[in-house]
Design a protein around this motif. Structure first.
Motif, short mmCIF file in Angstrom:
data_model
loop_
_atom_site.label_atom_id
_atom_site.label_comp_id
_atom_site.label_asym_id
_atom_site.label_seq_id
_atom_site.Cartn_x
_atom_site.Cartn_y
_atom_site.Cartn_z
N GLU A 608 0.82 -1.21 0.00
CA GLU A 608 0.00 0.00 0.00
C GLU A 608 0.86 1.26 0.00
OE1 GLU A 608 -2.99 0.85 3.25
OE2 GLU A 608 -3.90 -0.81 2.13
N LEU A 609 2.01 1.18 0.66
CA LEU A 609 2.90 2.34 0.75
C LEU A 609 4.33 1.89 0.54
CD1 LEU A 609 2.04 4.42 3.96
CD2 LEU A 609 1.98 5.25 1.60
N ILE A 641 4.72 13.12 2.38
CA ILE A 641 3.59 12.21 2.22
C ILE A 641 2.46 12.96 1.54
CG2 ILE A 641 2.83 12.74 4.60
CD1 ILE A 641 1.70 9.87 4.75
N ASP A 645 -2.97 10.39 1.77
CA ASP A 645 -2.52 9.29 2.64
C ASP A 645 -2.61 9.69 4.11
OD1 ASP A 645 -1.98 7.25 0.75
OD2 ASP A 645 -0.10 8.25 0.19
N GLY A 677 0.58 6.88 -2.02
CA GLY A 677 1.17 5.54 -1.93
C GLY A 677 2.69 5.54 -1.83
#
Ligand SMILES: Nc1nc2c(c(=O)[nH]1)N[C@H]1C(S)=C(S)[C@@H](COP(=O)(O)OP(=O)(O)OC[C@H]3O[C@@H](n4cnc5c(=O)[nH]c(N)nc54)[C@H](O)[C@@H]3O)O[C@H]1N2
Ligand SMILES: Nc1nc2c(c(=O)[nH]1)N[C@H]1C(S)=C(S)[C@@H](COP(=O)(O)OP(=O)(O)OC[C@H]3O[C@@H](n4cnc5c(=O)[nH]c(N)nc54)[C@H](O)[C@@H]3O)O[C@H]1N2
Ligand code: SF4
Ligand SMILES: [Mo]
Length: 733
Positions: A608-609, A641, A645, A677
């Motif tokens: 996911e990241l 970021i 998110d 992501g």
């Protein structure tokens, strides 16, 4: 006073003003330098502050337990000889290891004496920052051109189209593309009607100044490049002459076209889109633009090297340069002709001539991956590393799983570091040997002038006298003698190198001094130190050298302190190619085999990241955080970021970041410049326990507690810093 800035790859000329106490009053760009033309960045301007940092070590240090004491040089070298001696007596030379860090790629001492030191250590345990950096480029060039040092650079000053992946020269000032004032050179491309396209998971300052920015999922560049290659074949955009086996308008001799075409069919733009997030239509358009441009250069740097498929990416970069007819032509991707010559490789390039003990990883260019340094120190058994030399390196902050290296170092029987600071790495040494300051050291960029966008040479003799300390060259030479268990004059090492080189030069067929008398040649050399004599010899033997029908020698460089322009890059593929086929290998078996690993990636669940790194204009890896004017402001350690998110994960000002390797709590910097992501943390921070006062006050966290030394680019052994799976969670009280 004039000298080259040694702090990054841009080799800017500096004009330095000293007061009557030899303290730096100012450092400005040297307007009369024909290459940098007055350009300077904040780091170059701070050279004086770096040199006058009160935390710099001025004398050798010996540690007993937790206490350090200053000692004299003889005592320090005696301690080193005893340390090496005990380990060699008990465990043999395979228990010795060397780690060479990034600044040693810039220093005269590193260029000339590290090979001497490594030979004296007599070990295969050689590690360097190269496997945290550009090893994929060496391996790709080795297989394609037969020479790991034949790395093409974009011909920035003449190109009409620059396609740049994973590089941010507005902050880094360029890498494996020695180009002072990269910002100005990039602006000039656009001013003359050219186009600049940047591929990066972040909209960087470089992307901001380009015509186009394309977001890409970290680690997936080979898919994008394969998509382009696919289109070049499918839409018949490449000029192929099957009869002569050549490619492009300049008729580049190639081998492996059919194999390349076959693997490229597996990667349509649609498949590339699914992996990279770059629309198929964009990939197709870029392929057409690259093919149609009068000249174009694909240039890929650290974002694409320090990744799981780093070598595949570097291979495909050069494949696109070849297929579009841009390799080795003005305005395309060209090779520099540095002033110090090299003797051509005569053996085919290969890797894996030996492997690492614990994980069985292949050597590349004679190096083992720094990602396995901790394994080799921690794991018991025959050949375990018991003594380590570090030169100009701080792997605890700079290598993957760096904190693990920090825990492994105390297990060594003996460690000696050549470094100006007591830092996260050198604090584990038994002996620290500080080199003189920058201005007390000579400068000639042996490594980086080989990757310059214009041929150029400049030598800066030491600007300030040494006090009572040895030069860094002498420190390395004396270390070599201590390692070899010899006593005597370190200058003998230079005479040995000069003797061997001249002997080789007079016997090699076609050499400019073939058949001449070595004693006569030796008598012509001039220089005040062994290093200068060696530089003089290399210049004379080089392509512009006095022994080669030219005029260059040390004296010519001394007479031209602003540097000498040696002209634009010249086509030279014929001379550079040393593959057995004497063609550019477009489908080397090792690379084609590695495509299977890329195909497996497609089936993998997508995290996911993922974490990537970034560089900051006023930093340099881990070691410039102790100059007050260089830290603070935008130069802080934050996790960038995407705001989406932050919301999705319910985060506040900080977050706990976890990877397979470690966990950190970091301040967040929400910005839509980074794609959802993906999160970005700069490396080189994490100075909480440092004795460097300014650095400790702006400590930050060590990004390499999150990067994982278990992950490597298999072909090159290079560390993976980009595309590391992570999870983020809110900080709980
Ligand atoms: N996560 C992440 N990690 C990375 C990277 C990344 O992008 N992301 N980048 C990697 C890259 S490209 C590199 S090159 C490495 C760099 O990693 P290293 O090569 O280990 O370099 P530094 O951490 O900068 O440490 C340099 C050391 O050299 C010392 N020094 C400075 N000048 C001199 C000198 O003239 N002589 C001597 N003897 N010592 C000197 C400094 O005090 C410092 O201790 O980091 C890598 N680490
Ligand atoms: N100011 C400053 N200058 C430096 C250094 C420094 O620490 N500070 N270090 C020096 C050293 S050792 C080196 S090696 C050079 C490096 O010089 P550059 O290669 O220009 O390095 P970065 O500035 O880190 O730029 C890398 C870019 O790659 C992007 N990226 C990350 N992952 C990916 C990916 O998977 N794909 C793509 N396409 N992009 C990705 C990042 O977002 C970042 O913008 O800089 C040198 N110059
Ligand atoms: S760009 Fe690099 S070489 Fe030029 S002044 Fe800055 S640090 Fe020095
Ligand atoms: Mo680097």
């Amino acid at each position: 006073m004039l000298r080259t800035c040694p702090l990054c790859e841009a080799v800017c000329g500096l004009q330095i003003e000293l007061d009557e106490h030899d303290r730096v009053v100012s450092a400005r760009g040297d307007r009369d330098d024909p290459f940098s033309k007055g350009f300077i960045c904040p780091k170059g301007a701070s050279l004086g502050k770096l040199d006058e940092d009160p935390d710099l070590l001025r004398a050798p240090m010996i540690r007993t337990g937790d206490t350090w004491r200053e000692v004299g040089w003889d005592e320090a070298f005696d301690a080193v000889a005893a340390g090496f001696g005990a380990v060699v007596a008990e465990h043999g030379r395979s228990a010795l290891a060397l780690y060479a860090g990034n600044p040693s790629a810039h220093t005269v001492a590193g260029g000339l004496y590290l090979p001497v030191l490594l030979r004296a250590l007599g070990t295969r345990s050689f590690f360097s920052a190269s496997t945290a950096d550009q090893m994929p480029k060496h391996v790709a060039s080795g297989f394609m051109f037969g020479d790991p040092l034949a790395i093409p650079v974009p011909d920035l000053d003449r190109t009409d189209y620059l396609f740049m992946l994973g590089a941010n020269p507005m902050e880094s000032n360029g890498s494996l593309c020695t180009a002072p004032d990269f910002p100005g050179r990039m602006k000039a491309i656009r001013a003359r009607g050219g186009k600049v396209v940047v591929v990066d998971p972040r909209r960087t300052r470089t992307a901001d100044r380009a015509d186009e920015h394309i977001f890409i999922r970290p680690g997936t560049d080979p898919f994008l490049l394969f998509g382009i290659v696919h289109v070049l074949f499918a839409d018949e955009l490449t000029e192929i002459d099957v009869r002569s086996g050549t490619c492009g308008a300049t008729k580049i001799p190639v081998a492996g076209l059919d194999e390349l075409r076959a693997v490229a069919t597996l990667f349509s733009p649609e498949i590339a889109e699914a992996q990279t997030g770059v629309p198929a239509a964009t990939i197709t358009r870029i392929a057409h633009e690259l093919a149609a441009a009068k000249t174009a250069a694909v240039y890929a740097r650290i974002g694409t090297c320090t990744a799981e498929f780093g070598t595949l990416a570097q291979w495909l970069v050069e494949v696109v340069n070849v297929l579009t007819g841009n390799l080795d032509r003005p305005g395309g991707a060209m090779f520099a002709t540095p002033a110090v010559g090299r003797i051509r490789r005569s053996r085919p390039y290969r890797t894996g001539r030996w492997t690492s003990r614990v994980r069985g990883l292949p050597e590349a260019n004679g190096e083992l991956p720094v990602a396995t340094l901790a394994d080799e120190i921690e794991t018991p058994g025959e050949g375990r590393i018991r003594a380590l030399v570090t030169v100009a390196g701080n792997p605890v902050l700079s290598a993957p799983s760096g904190d693990r290296i920090g825990r492994a170092l105390p297990e060594l029987d003996f460690m000696v570091s050549v470094d100006r600071y007591l830092n996260e790495t050198t604090r584990h040494a038994n002996v620290v040997l500080p080199p003189p300051t920058t201005l007390q050291s000579p400068h000639y960029d042996f490594a980086l002038l080989g990757f310059a966008v214009r041929n150029y040479a400049r030598y800066s003799p030491p600007a300030l006298p040494l006090d009572a300390q040895p030069s860094e060259a002498e420190i390395l030479a004396r270390l070599a003698m201590a390692a070899a268990g010899q006593a005597g004059d370190p200058a003998l090492a230079d005479e040995l190198v000069i003797g061997t080189t001249l002997q080789k030069a007079v016997t090699v067929a076609g050499s400019p001094v073939e058949g001449r008398d070595t004693a006569e040649l030796r008598a012509e050399l001039r220089g005040e130190t062994g290093a200068e004599l060696r530089l003089d010899m290399m210049l004379r033997l080089g392509p512009y050298g006095e022994w080669n029908g030219g005029t260059l020698n040390l004296q010519a460089l001394l007479d031209n302190p602003h540097g000498i322009d040696l002209g634009p890059l010249q086509p030279q593929l014929d001379e550079r190619l040393c593959t057995e086929s004497r063609r550019v290998e477009l489908a080397p078996p090792a690379l084609v085999d590695d495509v299977a690993r890329l195909r497996e990636y497609i089936a993998r669940a997508r995290p996911e990241l993922v974490l990537i790194g970034r560089r900051q204009l006023r930093s340099n890896n881990s070691w410039m955080h102790n100059v007050a004017s260089l830290v603070g402001g935008s130069n802080t350690c934050t996790l960038q970021i995407n705001p989406a998110d932050v919301d999705r994960l319910g985060l506040g000002d900080q977050a706990v970041v976890k990877s397979a390797a470690g966990e950190l709590t970091v301040p967040l910097e929400p910005t839509d410049a980074i794609m959802p992501g993906v999160v970005s943390l700069p490396h080189g921070w994490g100075h909480a326990r440092s004795t460097q006062s300014v650095a400790a006050a702006n400590a930050g966290v060590n990004a390499n507690e999150l990067t994982d030394d278990a992950l490597i680019d298999v072909l090159s052994g290079n560390a993976v810093f980009n595309g590391v799976p992570v999870t983020l969670a809110p900080v709980t009280a």
